[in-house]
Enzyme design. Sequence first.
Site, PDB file in Angstrom:
ATOM      1  N   GLU A  96       0.963   3.891   1.797  1.00 32.54           N
ATOM      2  CA  GLU A  96       1.452   4.312   3.111  1.00 32.54           C
ATOM      3  C   GLU A  96       2.624   3.458   3.572  1.00 32.54           C
ATOM      4  OE1 GLU A  96      -1.663   3.555   2.171  1.00 32.54           O
ATOM      5  OE2 GLU A  96      -3.133   4.423   3.538  1.00 32.54           O
TER       6      GLU A  96
ATOM      7  N   CYS B 231      -2.166  -0.089   7.504  1.00 29.19           N
ATOM      8  CA  CYS B 231      -1.433   1.158   7.306  1.00 29.19           C
ATOM      9  C   CYS B 231      -1.569   2.077   8.521  1.00 29.19           C
ATOM     10  CB  CYS B 231      -1.902   1.854   6.043  1.00 29.19           C
ATOM     11  SG  CYS B 231      -1.532   0.888   4.554  1.00 29.19           S
TER      12      CYS B 231
ATOM     13  N   HIS C 113       0.848  -1.187   0.000  1.00 31.07           N
ATOM     14  CA  HIS C 113       0.000   0.000   0.000  1.00 31.07           C
ATOM     15  C   HIS C 113       0.889   1.244   0.000  1.00 31.07           C
ATOM     16  CE1 HIS C 113      -3.825  -1.984   1.867  1.00 31.07           C
ATOM     17  NE2 HIS C 113      -3.278  -2.731   0.921  1.00 31.07           N
TER      18      HIS C 113
ATOM     19  N   CYS D  78      -6.095   1.980   5.852  1.00 29.75           N
ATOM     20  CA  CYS D  78      -6.689   0.727   6.312  1.00 29.75           C
ATOM     21  C   CYS D  78      -6.068   0.372   7.671  1.00 29.75           C
ATOM     22  CB  CYS D  78      -6.415  -0.380   5.288  1.00 29.75           C
ATOM     23  SG  CYS D  78      -4.689  -0.909   5.246  1.00 29.75           S
TER      24      CYS D  78
END
Length: 184
Positions: free
Chosen positions: A61, A92, A59, A89
């Site tokens: 992040e 993250c 992801h 999420c």
Amino acid sequence: MPLDGDPTRDLFHMRHALRLARRAAARGEVPVAAVAVLGERVIAAASNRVERAQGATEHAEMVVLRLASRRVGSWRLSGVTVFVTLEPCPMCAGALLLSRVDRVVYGADDPRKGAFRSAYEVLGSEAGNHHPLVTAGLLAPASSALLQRFFKDIRERPQGKSNCTPSRFADHQAVSSAGEVQGV
């Protein structure tokens, strides 16, 4: 940069994240991007790489935190603000919390997986020893429009077509100072 942020600088960095998110969409990635800033300097920037790397932890992040840690030479990212186009999420959000960033600024809420206020409250526990300041909703209309368009295109794509094909997201789009995407 003060902890509560400078609105002009915040918009500048979120627009940078939106440009990266549009590029991610053009590569067939979910259009989410993050920018890490220390003081006035961008120390890391990344977009989702899940499809390209075939890794669930790629992801934006997570990638930006790894890059920022390398840049400053520490896993502790005190003084860093992370700008991200979508509410993080749980994975993250946990990584942002553990990396000790001072502030997280995000665009669109994520009603299905958002971990700051929408679906979960990772930061809601008083048990933690670190609580970054969170600013929600910066350029949210632009972030939401980009995500909605991406998923609409996927739903309309013939069966069997890969996510990782160039799309009309490659076209540059302007973001107004109010956060509206021009040309969507």
